[in-house]
Design a protein around this motif. Structure first.
Motif, PDB file in Angstrom:
ATOM      1  N   VAL A 215       0.867  -1.062   0.080  1.00 60.64           N
ATOM      2  CA  VAL A 215      -0.070   0.057   0.070  1.00 60.64           C
ATOM      3  C   VAL A 215       0.966   1.359   0.040  1.00 60.64           C
ATOM      4  O   VAL A 215       1.466   1.582   1.085  1.00 60.64           O
ATOM      5  N   GLY A 216       1.148   1.838  -1.423  1.00 62.00           N
ATOM      6  CA  GLY A 216       1.649   3.183  -1.224  1.00 62.00           C
ATOM      7  C   GLY A 216       3.172   3.435  -1.579  1.00 62.00           C
ATOM      8  O   GLY A 216       3.653   4.254  -1.527  1.00 62.00           O
ATOM      9  N   PRO A 217       3.783   2.055  -1.790  1.00 64.74           N
ATOM     10  CA  PRO A 217       5.186   2.087  -2.346  1.00 64.74           C
ATOM     11  C   PRO A 217       5.738   2.418  -3.430  1.00 64.74           C
ATOM     12  O   PRO A 217       6.654   2.967  -3.838  1.00 64.74           O
ATOM     13  N   GLY A 218       4.775   2.520  -4.391  1.00 67.53           N
ATOM     14  CA  GLY A 218       4.792   2.739  -5.789  1.00 67.53           C
ATOM     15  C   GLY A 218       5.623   4.142  -5.890  1.00 67.53           C
ATOM     16  O   GLY A 218       5.310   5.170  -5.450  1.00 67.53           O
ATOM     17  N   ALA A 219       6.335   4.285  -7.143  1.00 69.04           N
ATOM     18  CA  ALA A 219       6.999   5.495  -7.420  1.00 69.04           C
ATOM     19  C   ALA A 219       6.088   6.630  -7.763  1.00 69.04           C
ATOM     20  O   ALA A 219       6.145   7.934  -7.431  1.00 69.04           O
ATOM     21  N   ALA A 220       5.059   6.466  -8.262  1.00 73.97           N
ATOM     22  CA  ALA A 220       4.015   7.228  -8.775  1.00 73.97           C
ATOM     23  C   ALA A 220       2.814   7.453  -7.804  1.00 73.97           C
ATOM     24  O   ALA A 220       1.782   8.062  -8.165  1.00 73.97           O
ATOM     25  N   CYS A 221       2.832   6.681  -6.826  1.00 74.34           N
ATOM     26  CA  CYS A 221       1.776   6.751  -5.952  1.00 74.34           C
ATOM     27  C   CYS A 221       1.889   7.728  -4.780  1.00 74.34           C
ATOM     28  O   CYS A 221       3.107   7.997  -4.204  1.00 74.34           O
ATOM     29  N   THR A 222       0.824   8.261  -4.367  1.00 72.96           N
ATOM     30  CA  THR A 222       1.254   9.360  -3.193  1.00 72.96           C
ATOM     31  C   THR A 222       0.089   9.126  -1.958  1.00 72.96           C
ATOM     32  O   THR A 222      -0.397   9.944  -1.384  1.00 72.96           O
ATOM     33  N   SER A 223      -0.317   7.666  -1.944  1.00 77.37           N
ATOM     34  CA  SER A 223      -1.291   7.341  -0.625  1.00 77.37           C
ATOM     35  C   SER A 223      -0.788   7.466   0.471  1.00 77.37           C
ATOM     36  O   SER A 223      -1.173   7.954   1.353  1.00 77.37           O
ATOM     37  N   ARG A 224       0.582   7.422   0.589  1.00 74.34           N
ATOM     38  CA  ARG A 224       1.287   7.417   1.917  1.00 74.34           C
ATOM     39  C   ARG A 224       1.104   8.882   2.202  1.00 74.34           C
ATOM     40  O   ARG A 224       1.123   9.427   3.390  1.00 74.34           O
ATOM     41  N   GLU A 225       1.522   9.697   1.386  1.00 77.22           N
ATOM     42  CA  GLU A 225       1.679  11.222   1.673  1.00 77.22           C
ATOM     43  C   GLU A 225       0.108  11.825   1.695  1.00 77.22           C
ATOM     44  O   GLU A 225      -0.338  12.702   2.844  1.00 77.22           O
ATOM     45  N   VAL A 226      -0.863  11.299   1.092  1.00 83.30           N
ATOM     46  CA  VAL A 226      -1.981  11.813   1.117  1.00 83.30           C
ATOM     47  C   VAL A 226      -3.011  11.293   2.219  1.00 83.30           C
ATOM     48  O   VAL A 226      -3.793  12.024   2.894  1.00 83.30           O
ATOM     49  N   LEU A 227      -3.020   9.966   2.524  1.00 82.65           N
ATOM     50  CA  LEU A 227      -3.805   9.302   3.436  1.00 82.65           C
ATOM     51  C   LEU A 227      -3.134   8.834   4.871  1.00 82.65           C
ATOM     52  O   LEU A 227      -3.548   8.471   5.674  1.00 82.65           O
ATOM     53  N   GLY A 228      -1.665   8.862   4.663  1.00 76.66           N
ATOM     54  CA  GLY A 228      -0.787   8.464   5.830  1.00 76.66           C
ATOM     55  C   GLY A 228      -0.803   6.834   5.803  1.00 76.66           C
ATOM     56  O   GLY A 228      -0.380   6.500   6.993  1.00 76.66           O
ATOM     57  N   LEU A 229      -1.251   6.119   4.994  1.00 81.62           N
ATOM     58  CA  LEU A 229      -1.442   4.804   4.996  1.00 81.62           C
ATOM     59  C   LEU A 229       0.069   3.903   4.472  1.00 81.62           C
ATOM     60  O   LEU A 229       0.661   4.635   3.689  1.00 81.62           O
TER      61      LEU A 229
END
Length: 386
Positions: A215-229
C-alpha cells in the motif's frame, strides 16, 4: 514486537528494502542453474516478475513482449486503452502537459466512459500476439468486468484498489462479494492490495488465487502522503508470507503472494523475494522501456480520481528495451537493468536453487548497507538509481 510512541500507545517497528540486507549462504550455486519460475493455478511463468496495471507501463505492445520474454503484464481495464479507440492521441496529451496541469488533464481524460468493445479488442490484440492476458479493475466494477474479460479470453483477472479487504462496509452501494466472484470465474483471481496478516488470511479464505502486497510504495503513488497509510514492503511481505504459510498448513492450498511496488533495482527485487514473495509486480522500472505507452512518463492508478488524487505523473526517462531491462546487457551500474541477472546472481550467492529456497534466506537489519564504505559513490552520485 513494539515500541512506545507515547503513553499507552505502542507502535511496531517495520522495515523497507533499504533497511535490510541478505546474508550470503554457506554454499553457493551456479546462477545459470537456478530456477526462478513461479506458478499460478498450475500455470508456470519463467519469470517471477509482473508488469503493473498502469497506463504508462502496460499497453498491448508491452504485454505481448512481456509474455514473449516469459513474464506477465497486466492491462488496466480502467485506463485509456479501454476508453479510447486511438489511445496514442490522449497519451500524447498526458506526456506533453506541464507538471502543474498534468493531474487536471489526466482527470479529464479518464472521464471518458469505458467501452466494452474496446475491452474485447485489447484482450484480442494481446492473445493474437501469443501472450497470456491478465487484466484488472477496481472492486466497484469487478463483477461486470470480470465476466466481460473472461468471455473475451482473458487468462487472469485482478481486483485491485488502494486497500482491498474481505469485509467492506458500505450503505451507499453494494460491495463486491469476492467469494461469489471467485465462484463465477473459471480463470485465476488475484486480489490486492493488502499488507496485513489478518486481511491476507480472510482474502485467501474468500478464494483468492494470489494476493498483491503493498500500500503506497509505488514511485507514482502518493497514498502515503495523502492518506498516511502504508507498511514498508519488507515487513508487509514477511507478514503476508506468514499468512500464506499458515493458510497452506491449514488447508493444503498454496496462495502465492506478489510484492507490488517500491522496487527500482535488482537488489530491491531480490529482497522482496527473500522476504517471502513468490513474485513481484513492478511499474516504474518498465515504464522506462521503449515498449511502454508512457514514453518515459509514469503515473499512478489513483491519479485520475476526481476528488482526492493519490498518484502523480513522474518522468522516469527511457532506459532501453524491455528485454534489456529484464536481461541486459546493462550499461549502468545502478541495478536498474538486467533484473533477471540480478535475481539469478543473488540466488547463487545465498545458495538458493529456487524461489522457495530464496524465501528462507537469512535477513539482517542493516541501515548502513548502502552507505558503508561508499563515500566516493555518494559524493559522485554513482551506484544508485538515476
Amino acid at each position: 514486537m513494539g515500541m512506545w510512541v507515547g503513553r499507552g500507545r505502542k507502535a511496531r517497528v517495520a522495515y523497507g528494502f533499504d533497511d535490510i540486507a541478505l546474508v550470503p549462504g554457506a554454499i553457493t550455486v551456479n546462477p545459470n542453474e537456478v530456477d526462478i519460475s513461479w506458478e499460478l493455478c498450475g500455470r508456470r511463468f519463467d519469470l517471477p516478475i509482473i508488469a503493473a496495471a498502469m497506463d504508462g507501463v502496460v499497453g498491448p505492445r508491452l504485454a505481448i513482449e512481456m509474455g514473449r520474454l516469459g513474464g506477465l503484464a497486466v492491462l488496466n481495464l480502467e485506463g485509456v486503452f479501454s476508453r479510447y479507440a486511438n489511445p496514442d492521441m490522449v497519451l500524447d496529451r498526458i506526456v506533453s502537459a506541464n507538471q502543474e496541469e498534468a493531474t487536471k488533464i489526466i482527470q479529464g481524460i479518464y472521464g471518458e466512459p469505458i467501452k466494452e468493445d474496446l475491452i474485447h479488442r485489447r484482450i484480442s490484440e494481446i492473445k493474437k500476439g501469443g501472450s497470456a492476458v491478465a487484466v484488472s479493475s477496481i472492486p466497484q466494477r469487478a463483477e461486470r468486468f470480470a465476466q466481460i474479460a473472461q468471455e473475451a479470453g482473458a487468462d487472469v483477472f485482478i481486483v485491485q484498489s488502494t486497500v482491498t479487504t474481505a469485509r467492506h462496509i458500505a450503505t451507499e452501494y453494494t460491495p463486491v462479494d469476492l467469494r461469489k466472484l471467485k465462484k463465477q470465474l473459471a480463470i485465476p483471481l488475484i486480489i490486492g492490495n493488502v499488507v496485513t496478516y489478518e486481511a491476507c488470511l480472510e482474502l485467501m479464505d474468500c478464494g483468492a488465487d494470489a494476493l498483491l502486497i503493498g500500500v503506497g510504495p509505488g514511485a507514482a503513488c502518493t497514498s502515503r502522503e495523502v492518506l498516511g497509510l502504508g507498511v514498508p514492503q519488507v515487513t508487509a511481505t514477511a507478514d503476508s508470507a506468514a499468512a500464506r504459510d499458515f493458510y497452506y498448513k491449514q488447508t493444503g492450498r498454496y496462495v502465492p503472494i506478489i510484492t507490488d511496488g517500491g522496487m527500482t533495482t535488482g537488489g530491491d527485487v531480490c529482497k522482496a523475494l527473500a522476504s517471502g514473495a513468490d513474485a513481484v509486480m513492478i511499474g516504474s522500472a518498465f515504464a522506462r522501456s521503449v515498449e511502454a505507452p508512457g514514453r518515459g512518463y509514469h503515473w499512478g492508478m489513483a491519479t485520475p480520481h476526481q476528488n482526492l488524487p493519490r498518484g502523480t505523473r513522474i518522468r522516469v526517462g527511457i532506459a532501453g528495451s524491455l528485454e534489456q531491462i529484464l536481461f541486459g546487457p546493462a550499461f549502468t551500474e545502478d541495478g536498474t537493468l538486467n533484473l533477471v541477472g540480478a535475481i539469478r546472481t543473488c540466488m547463487g550467492s545465498v545458495g538458493a536453487r529456487n524461489i522457495r529456497e530464496l524465501q528462507q534466506t537469512e535477513l539482517i537489519i542493516a541501515p548502513a548497507i548502502k552507505t558503508e564504505g561508499k563515500i566516493f559513490q555518494q559524493a559522485q552520485k554513482l551506484g544508485r538509481a538515476r
